[in-house]
Enzyme design. Structure first.
Site, PDB file in Angstrom:
ATOM      1  CB  VAL A 163      -0.928   0.050   1.242  1.00 30.01           C
ATOM      2  CG1 VAL A 163      -1.815   1.292   1.199  1.00 30.01           C
ATOM      3  CG2 VAL A 163      -1.775  -1.204   1.330  1.00 30.01           C
ATOM      4  CD  GLU A 202      -0.081  -1.170 -15.984  1.00 27.40           C
ATOM      5  OE1 GLU A 202       0.239  -1.908 -16.935  1.00 27.40           O
ATOM      6  OE2 GLU A 202       0.540  -1.128 -14.918  1.00 27.40           O
ATOM      7  CE  LYS A 224      -1.958   0.470  -4.275  1.00 24.47           C
ATOM      8  NZ  LYS A 224      -1.678   1.513  -5.292  1.00 24.47           N
TER       9      LYS A 224
END
Lengths: 440, 440
Positions: free
Chosen positions: B133, B191, B206
């Site tokens: 995280v 990405e 997270k």
């Protein structure tokens, strides 16, 4: 509730932090047991006067004036008395009897840290001191554990809430320092004698502790260069704002390469002073009595830790985190993680540090003055990054100019000698202010 | 150099983080030994293809495709493969063979955390996951250790760097999302398929991990309410700025009192969505791909942890801090600190949460409209905090008005039903935007 091992906790001191620690230990027994793996039994609270009024109602049967008897047989001793003696003696006694200790005593650690840590090492006990720097903010544990596989290059911290409160209000309200100090005293943010905060003594103790930890080096308090904020004026604040800066009192702990006493060796610099911080920097938005510690590490990059730098219940949170860690360790057994002074880097004098100055001068308004000033800087091996010139008219109608000079990075000694030479030069009427720029 | 015990380290994965971890383990052997109390011997690096190009030149003799053999006999296993399988299988194998494990695998922990932590508990081993995280930022250790004696009430985190980069540039440049996403892809911040970041899947993982830790509760991933940022427009950004806000994608983990399934019980809410954050809030100044986690704890008050949320070398710092902790523990022996799920609070549906909305409507510009809208809000048990009305002229010259309504805190279900009723009402031409306000 599973059957836990019991640990005997001795609390020394029941001031604003201590009384909150006692309250939380008594109120949250089940949760603390669950997180520690041990029932934490508050065996007693050593105070100077059992009848003194306190922030929190504490069970009378826990209060005692006999700290030494309380310490004997305790597994964890929490020292929140403050000051050097008898805190030092009690901590050494606790360690020698095999207890782990938790302390928030920055004055003691900054002056007798080595002695305390050595005593802990001797018996394989641990010293926890999250509460000693930046109150509730977890900074000791991140430096010691989270960054244990990294290498800290630089720390810039706002570690004194009182001075930050004063500078912040001067910045936001354009007020004078004197009136804000008076206000801060009324609100309980500043002591009747604000010297320790305003002159940077408190911040210097914290800087010594942070630098010792970050650089694995014993940093004596007198190796910390210290300048206070009492010279900061409303005008300097306004000028800083105009130039896109805010003035903050910062503690700087810095690793210097190729500057140690050995050739190509490393050294460190630890210093506390008011500095210009660019408005966009995360430290610039630390308001009021809050603290923040900005850390630059080789691998991790820039990190910042922000929160309440003081306050009884806030600081008690840090103390209890340490108590839980101490309890876990006490149960697991094995040697504690000693303070590493493996590196023991030399601390260099402020003159050997590289900084940036912003110099404000009142100069004669006539041709050639800028050339003269630029020449003096260049002779002093100081390179100019920015110059701003404004005309000012005196009451008598004579014009004088104001020069605000931002330098490139230069050796502090060259910078300070150059300022001396500027002050003595005929074209310079007055050195209005000299401030360092930090946090780039 | 004192004679240290040797610990065998197995590294699984040599991607952007893994290769930096390998480099630091190989380069900083003396320092790591000093801080761990053990010589850390990198026994091998398991990869899929030993000939693949890597960020860092790694000794060929350390590379292997046989992860299972490498794991056997290792003291500490570092898992940086990512994804569920074979990472899960390897971690379980490592724990069952008595190794401590260090992982940065958020997807695995968010979906199979209980299984991994239970396996560790069974054998008294520990699982470290600081890198899972917020990259380099120490947040797991502060939550687990520093705040162990405190009680976390609320976490508001910017935990996805890509979405923060996109929103930050939209805010600073007034640009459209599409062009910034394209830019982010060119720069490697996003990405080719940015869905996991933009739609909040990454942040939700997270959030589940943070909430589990903070509230001592198993939080399954599907209990996290998730909304992405793909609906955020340039116009919404501009309107937010005008009103003194910035739009950030936040992960909110919140303790709710008196809202559990049992009467007067506690419950939690875990949610990810774009929200309005007031400009003065410390989270508002988190720029670019940085992350920050704002924590409100009962005693400590407000804390913030800020830094690089991603990046190979930055995240490697977090991994190495965990390796040092694992090494210390491995030597000290004793049981590890298990993940506590003592509380196991129920997670409530988003409808049961109390939030604040900012609702922007296009309405007819005629008398009685504001009264009608106010009536609908009041019927829906939503109280109005602020209203701003501006006139807009359409291309045809017909006037319509824009209403920006800030609500007081209300039950999310009431708020959302009220928006539905507003959208269906005759006086409302269009619901322009609905955003929650967080961070007060």
């Amino acid at each position: 509730m599973i059957d836990h091992r019991r640990l005997r906790i001795a609390l020394l001191g029941a001031g604003s932090v201590g009384s909150q620690v006692a309250r939380l230990l008594l109120e949250n027994t089940d949760e603390l047991a669950d997180r520690s793996g041990a029932a934490l039994e508050l065996a007693g609270i050593a105070v100077r006067d059992v009848t003194a009024p306190r922030d929190v109602d504490l069970p009378a049967e826990l209060l005692t004036t006999d700290a030494e008897t309380l310490i004997v047989g305790s597994d964890i001793v929490i020292e929140l008395i403050g000051g050097i003696e008898p805190a030092r003696e009690y901590l050494l006694q606790a360690l020698n009897s095999g207890a782990d200790v938790v302390t928030g005593n920055k004055a003691l650690l900054a002056t007798h840290g080595s002695e305390i840590f050595d005593a802990a090492d001797q018996v394989g006990a641990s010293v926890y001191y999250e509460a000693a720097v930046a109150g509730a903010i977890p900074i000791i544990r991140p430096l010691r554990d989270s960054l244990a596989g990294d290498r800290v290059d630089r720390i810039v911290g706002i570690v004194n809430g009182t001075s930050n409160y004063i500078l912040d209000r001067m910045d936001l309200e354009g007020a004078d320092m004197a009136e804000i100090v008076a206000d801060a005293q009324r609100l309980g943010y500043a002591e009747a004698d604000p010297t320790a905060d305003v002159e940077g003594f408190d911040a210097a103790q914290k800087a010594a502790i942070l630098a010792s930890l970050a650089f694995h080096t014993t940093v004596p308090l007198d190796a910390v260069h210290r300048e206070g904020i009492s010279g900061i004026t409303k005008q300097m604040m306004d000028a800083a704002r105009h130039a896109g800066y805010v003035i903050k009192m910062v503690a700087v702990c810095e690793r210097l390469t190729g500057r140690g006493t050995a050739s190509d060796g490393e050294a460190i610099s630890v210093r506390v002073y008011p500095a210009l911080i660019r408005r966009e920097h995360p430290l610039a938005s630390v308001h009021g009595v809050n603290n923040a510690v900005f850390v630059q590490a080789e691998a991790a990059g820039n990190l910042m830790f922000y929160g309440a730098g003081a306050g009884g219940v806030q600081t008690a949170s840090a103390v209890l985190g340490d108590v839980v860690s101490a309890a876990r360790r006490h149960i697991a057994g094995g040697a504690g993680v000693g303070e590493s002074t493996r590196a023991n880097l030399p601390t260099v004098d402020i003159g050997q540090v590289v900084t940036r100055y912003q110099i404000t001068l009142e100069v004669d308004d006539r041709p050639g003055v800028l050339a003269r000033v630029a020449g003096l800087l260049s002779d002093g091996r100081v390179s100019i990054a920015t110059v701003e010139q404004t005309l000012e008219h005196t009451d008598e109608g004579a014009a004088s100019a104001r020069l605000v000079i931002g330098t490139h990075k230069a050796l502090e000694q060259d910078l300070s000698e150059t300022v001396t030479r500027l002050a003595e030069d005929d074209v310079v009427e007055r050195v209005v202010s000299v401030l360092r720029v930090e946090g780039d």
